[in-house]
Design a protein around this motif. Structure first.
Motif, PDB file in Angstrom:
ATOM      1  N   GLU A 280       1.911  10.042  -2.817  1.00  0.00           N
ATOM      2  CA  GLU A 280       2.014   8.693  -2.255  1.00  0.00           C
ATOM      3  C   GLU A 280       2.222   7.650  -3.349  1.00  0.00           C
ATOM      4  O   GLU A 280       2.967   6.679  -3.160  1.00  0.00           O
ATOM      5  CB  GLU A 280       0.760   8.374  -1.442  1.00  0.00           C
ATOM      6  N   LEU A 281       1.575   7.834  -4.484  1.00  0.00           N
ATOM      7  CA  LEU A 281       1.754   6.904  -5.601  1.00  0.00           C
ATOM      8  C   LEU A 281       3.176   6.980  -6.156  1.00  0.00           C
ATOM      9  O   LEU A 281       3.768   5.955  -6.517  1.00  0.00           O
ATOM     10  CB  LEU A 281       0.746   7.205  -6.707  1.00  0.00           C
ATOM     11  N   ILE A 282       3.720   8.178  -6.215  1.00  0.00           N
ATOM     12  CA  ILE A 282       5.108   8.340  -6.665  1.00  0.00           C
ATOM     13  C   ILE A 282       6.054   7.627  -5.702  1.00  0.00           C
ATOM     14  O   ILE A 282       6.991   6.932  -6.118  1.00  0.00           O
ATOM     15  CB  ILE A 282       5.467   9.840  -6.776  1.00  0.00           C
ATOM     16  N   GLU A 283       5.790   7.781  -4.414  1.00  0.00           N
ATOM     17  CA  GLU A 283       6.614   7.114  -3.402  1.00  0.00           C
ATOM     18  C   GLU A 283       6.510   5.594  -3.526  1.00  0.00           C
ATOM     19  O   GLU A 283       7.521   4.880  -3.460  1.00  0.00           O
ATOM     20  CB  GLU A 283       6.174   7.557  -2.007  1.00  0.00           C
ATOM     21  N   LEU A 284       5.290   5.089  -3.724  1.00  0.00           N
ATOM     22  CA  LEU A 284       5.087   3.649  -3.893  1.00  0.00           C
ATOM     23  C   LEU A 284       5.805   3.146  -5.139  1.00  0.00           C
ATOM     24  O   LEU A 284       6.493   2.116  -5.104  1.00  0.00           O
ATOM     25  CB  LEU A 284       3.591   3.343  -3.983  1.00  0.00           C
ATOM     26  N   ARG A 285       5.655   3.869  -6.236  1.00  0.00           N
ATOM     27  CA  ARG A 285       6.328   3.490  -7.486  1.00  0.00           C
ATOM     28  C   ARG A 285       7.839   3.444  -7.307  1.00  0.00           C
ATOM     29  O   ARG A 285       8.501   2.473  -7.698  1.00  0.00           O
ATOM     30  CB  ARG A 285       5.968   4.494  -8.575  1.00  0.00           C
ATOM     31  N   ASP A 286       8.392   4.486  -6.709  1.00  0.00           N
ATOM     32  CA  ASP A 286       9.849   4.561  -6.546  1.00  0.00           C
ATOM     33  C   ASP A 286      10.368   3.455  -5.629  1.00  0.00           C
ATOM     34  O   ASP A 286      11.450   2.900  -5.860  1.00  0.00           O
ATOM     35  CB  ASP A 286      10.243   5.936  -5.999  1.00  0.00           C
ATOM     36  N   THR A 287       9.605   3.140  -4.592  1.00  0.00           N
ATOM     37  CA  THR A 287      10.019   2.070  -3.674  1.00  0.00           C
ATOM     38  C   THR A 287      10.018   0.721  -4.386  1.00  0.00           C
ATOM     39  O   THR A 287      10.957  -0.075  -4.242  1.00  0.00           O
ATOM     40  CB  THR A 287       9.086   2.018  -2.452  1.00  0.00           C
ATOM     41  N   LEU A 288       8.972   0.458  -5.154  1.00  0.00           N
ATOM     42  CA  LEU A 288       8.897  -0.798  -5.901  1.00  0.00           C
ATOM     43  C   LEU A 288      10.038  -0.913  -6.911  1.00  0.00           C
ATOM     44  O   LEU A 288      10.655  -1.976  -7.049  1.00  0.00           O
ATOM     45  CB  LEU A 288       7.551  -0.901  -6.619  1.00  0.00           C
TER      46      LEU A 288
ATOM     47  N   PHE B 269       3.914  -2.856   3.813  1.00  0.00           N
ATOM     48  CA  PHE B 269       2.785  -3.425   4.553  1.00  0.00           C
ATOM     49  C   PHE B 269       2.361  -2.436   5.633  1.00  0.00           C
ATOM     50  O   PHE B 269       3.199  -1.868   6.328  1.00  0.00           O
ATOM     51  CB  PHE B 269       3.167  -4.759   5.197  1.00  0.00           C
ATOM     52  N   ARG B 270       1.056  -2.250   5.799  1.00  0.00           N
ATOM     53  CA  ARG B 270       0.545  -1.296   6.786  1.00  0.00           C
ATOM     54  C   ARG B 270       0.139  -1.956   8.097  1.00  0.00           C
ATOM     55  O   ARG B 270      -0.105  -1.266   9.080  1.00  0.00           O
ATOM     56  CB  ARG B 270      -0.662  -0.535   6.208  1.00  0.00           C
ATOM     57  N   HIS B 271       0.049  -3.269   8.117  1.00  0.00           N
ATOM     58  CA  HIS B 271      -0.282  -3.985   9.354  1.00  0.00           C
ATOM     59  C   HIS B 271       0.976  -3.995  10.225  1.00  0.00           C
ATOM     60  O   HIS B 271       1.956  -4.672   9.917  1.00  0.00           O
ATOM     61  CB  HIS B 271      -0.736  -5.410   9.021  1.00  0.00           C
ATOM     62  N   LYS B 272       0.973  -3.235  11.308  1.00  0.00           N
ATOM     63  CA  LYS B 272       2.184  -2.975  12.082  1.00  0.00           C
ATOM     64  C   LYS B 272       2.860  -4.229  12.639  1.00  0.00           C
ATOM     65  O   LYS B 272       4.081  -4.363  12.546  1.00  0.00           O
ATOM     66  CB  LYS B 272       1.880  -1.976  13.211  1.00  0.00           C
ATOM     67  N   PRO B 273       2.117  -5.163  13.263  1.00  0.00           N
ATOM     68  CA  PRO B 273       2.798  -6.360  13.776  1.00  0.00           C
ATOM     69  C   PRO B 273       3.491  -7.163  12.672  1.00  0.00           C
ATOM     70  O   PRO B 273       4.616  -7.635  12.852  1.00  0.00           O
ATOM     71  CB  PRO B 273       1.661  -7.161  14.427  1.00  0.00           C
ATOM     72  N   TRP B 274       2.819  -7.314  11.536  1.00  0.00           N
ATOM     73  CA  TRP B 274       3.421  -8.050  10.419  1.00  0.00           C
ATOM     74  C   TRP B 274       4.601  -7.276   9.845  1.00  0.00           C
ATOM     75  O   TRP B 274       5.643  -7.855   9.506  1.00  0.00           O
ATOM     76  CB  TRP B 274       2.366  -8.311   9.349  1.00  0.00           C
TER      77      TRP B 274
ATOM     78  N   SER C  58       0.804  -1.225   0.000  1.00  0.00           N
ATOM     79  CA  SER C  58       0.000   0.000   0.000  1.00  0.00           C
ATOM     80  C   SER C  58       0.833   1.269   0.000  1.00  0.00           C
ATOM     81  O   SER C  58       2.019   1.262   0.340  1.00  0.00           O
ATOM     82  CB  SER C  58      -0.907   0.025   1.242  1.00  0.00           C
ATOM     83  N   THR C  59       0.158   2.355  -0.359  1.00  0.00           N
ATOM     84  CA  THR C  59       0.725   3.686  -0.154  1.00  0.00           C
ATOM     85  C   THR C  59       0.809   3.942   1.345  1.00  0.00           C
ATOM     86  O   THR C  59       0.234   3.201   2.150  1.00  0.00           O
ATOM     87  CB  THR C  59      -0.162   4.752  -0.816  1.00  0.00           C
ATOM     88  N   SER C  60       1.509   5.000   1.730  1.00  0.00           N
ATOM     89  CA  SER C  60       1.772   5.241   3.154  1.00  0.00           C
ATOM     90  C   SER C  60       0.499   5.408   3.976  1.00  0.00           C
ATOM     91  O   SER C  60       0.455   5.035   5.149  1.00  0.00           O
ATOM     92  CB  SER C  60       2.668   6.473   3.321  1.00  0.00           C
ATOM     93  N   SER C  61      -0.555   5.951   3.376  1.00  0.00           N
ATOM     94  CA  SER C  61      -1.813   6.137   4.109  1.00  0.00           C
ATOM     95  C   SER C  61      -2.777   4.974   3.905  1.00  0.00           C
ATOM     96  O   SER C  61      -3.836   4.928   4.530  1.00  0.00           O
ATOM     97  CB  SER C  61      -2.498   7.433   3.669  1.00  0.00           C
ATOM     98  N   GLY C  62      -2.425   4.049   3.014  1.00  0.00           N
ATOM     99  CA  GLY C  62      -3.321   2.941   2.705  1.00  0.00           C
ATOM    100  C   GLY C  62      -4.429   3.318   1.745  1.00  0.00           C
ATOM    101  O   GLY C  62      -5.388   2.559   1.558  1.00  0.00           O
ATOM    102  N   SER C  63      -4.305   4.475   1.099  1.00  0.00           N
ATOM    103  CA  SER C  63      -5.355   4.947   0.190  1.00  0.00           C
ATOM    104  C   SER C  63      -5.393   4.159  -1.116  1.00  0.00           C
ATOM    105  O   SER C  63      -6.401   4.181  -1.829  1.00  0.00           O
ATOM    106  CB  SER C  63      -5.148   6.431  -0.120  1.00  0.00           C
ATOM    107  N   TYR C  64      -4.310   3.478  -1.434  1.00  0.00           N
ATOM    108  CA  TYR C  64      -4.243   2.679  -2.665  1.00  0.00           C
ATOM    109  C   TYR C  64      -3.469   1.411  -2.339  1.00  0.00           C
ATOM    110  O   TYR C  64      -2.353   1.471  -1.806  1.00  0.00           O
ATOM    111  CB  TYR C  64      -3.537   3.465  -3.771  1.00  0.00           C
TER     112      TYR C  64
END
Length: 356
Positions: free
Chosen positions: A249-257, A283-288, A180-186
């Motif tokens: 956020e999408l740019i950040e996700l793209r660059d990370t991938l 991953f946005r699920h903190k424990p995982w 996901s993006t940092s906010s989980g919006s996508y």
């Protein structure tokens, strides 16, 4: 004779109990006397590994179970035809039949899946691979009511449920991965069994970039709102702010991938946890996320150099270890690098013999 043997046994028991300091209650329990504790009521200590994560065996709500199954159908894991009656349930195996390659409810090899995809589905309304829409289509096929807001369930509840279902003791092996993006919006949902070295590139090229990618669509809408200028309504302004954040956020996700992709060569023999470790920050699920971050740190330190992923990221280090570690050399099919160590004392004995 029998009385004598019984007497000897009683004497031996008494001596043993005295040596180990057994109380009267302990003696009664050991001898199985009427005063001993019933086995069914005894409280036994659990193996920490077995009790650490019993979440996987908790009772699951029927609605959650149904929706979880529809996710599996959408990804091509489960066979919808068993629910619609288009395929008969497999016969009960005989006790000595070989174990099947797949469980009875799974889609057989070669059968057409419910939905063709590249191993990635997405939480994006209107997209051809929109997972919530596919879930609703599966429910319609089995004539089941849509239970509430499926998209919200997918965003808030599903991964936690899935992680519990696919965990046992210390083994955690979720197969549907929400990146996901940092906010989980996508969110891109990746299917672990279909994961390859090209998956991250597919995520970027087919879902984020490209003429119909999410980033391009967001930029088009931003341009249209920007061109309105002062004519933008208050709703337009709110939408404009949301889209600006989403674009970043999408740019950040793209660059990370794209940063991870060149050296990411997943191998299913490494297992879910190690394979997912390089993606921990998505991953946005903190424990995982924490588990994966810790796993990645151990990979960096060389604690899992038997893994194929370690060879992909640190080939020089792993190859060097193979020279002195035969099991590691075998794991990486590099036995030719292994050099058998000379037995201790062999050199000294040789020198002594020469001196003589």
């Amino acid at each position: 004779m029998e009385l004598t043997l019984n007497g000897l046994q009683a004497n031996i028991d008494d001596i043993t109990f005295d040596l180990y300091g057994f109380s009267e209650a302990d003696r009664a329990a050991a001898l199985g006397s009427p005063g001993s504790t019933n086995e069914d009521s005894m409280v036994t200590a659990q193996d920490p590994e077995d009790s650490e994560d019993d979440d996987g065996v908790d009772a699951i709500d029927q609605t959650d179970s149904l929706l979880s199954w529809t996710v599996g159908v959408a990804f091509g894991r489960f066979d919808l035809r068993l629910a619609t009656g288009e395929r008969e349930a497999p016969h009960e195996p005989d006790p000595f039949d070989p174990l099947p390659a797949k469980s009875p409810g799974m889609l057989p090899d070669g059968a057409a899946p419910f939905h063709d995809h590249s191993g990635i589905l997405v939480d994006d309304q209107g997209h051809p691979h929109d997972l919530p829409r596919l879930i609703e289509e599966v429910l319609a096929r089995v004539q089941a009511d849509v239970p509430g807001n499926v998209r919200r369930w997918l965003q808030r509840d599903f991964f936690l449920l899935h992680l519990k279902q696919y965990s046992k003791s210390r083994r955690k092996a979720p197969i549907y991965w929400p990146l996901s993006t940092s906010s989980g919006s996508y969110t891109l949902w990746c299917y672990y069994p279909n994961l390859t070295s090209q998956t991250l590139y597919v995520a970027v090229n087919d879902f984020i970039e490209g003429p119909n990618g999410k980033l391009c669509l967001v930029r088009r809408e931003l341009t249209a709102l920007r061109e309105k200028g002062s004519a933008r309504s208050s709703e337009d302004e709110k939408r404009y702010e949301v889209l600006q954040t989403l674009e970043l956020e999408l740019i950040e996700l793209r660059d990370t991938l794209l940063q991870i992709a060149p050296t990411y060569h997943p191998n299913h023999d490494d297992g879910v946890q190690i394979t997912a470790a390089p993606l921990w920050q998505l991953f946005r699920h903190k424990p995982w996320q924490k588990i994966l971050k810790d796993t990645w740190a151990k990979l960096e330190k060389g604690e899992y150099d038997w893994a194929h992923l370690a060879m992909a990221y640190w080939p020089t280090r792993v190859r060097e270890k193979c020279k002195t570690d035969k099991s590691l050399a075998i794991a990486h099919d590099l036995e030719h690098l292994y050099a058998e160590a000379e037995p201790k004392g062999a050199k000294a004995r040789g020198l002594k013999k020469d001196a003589e």
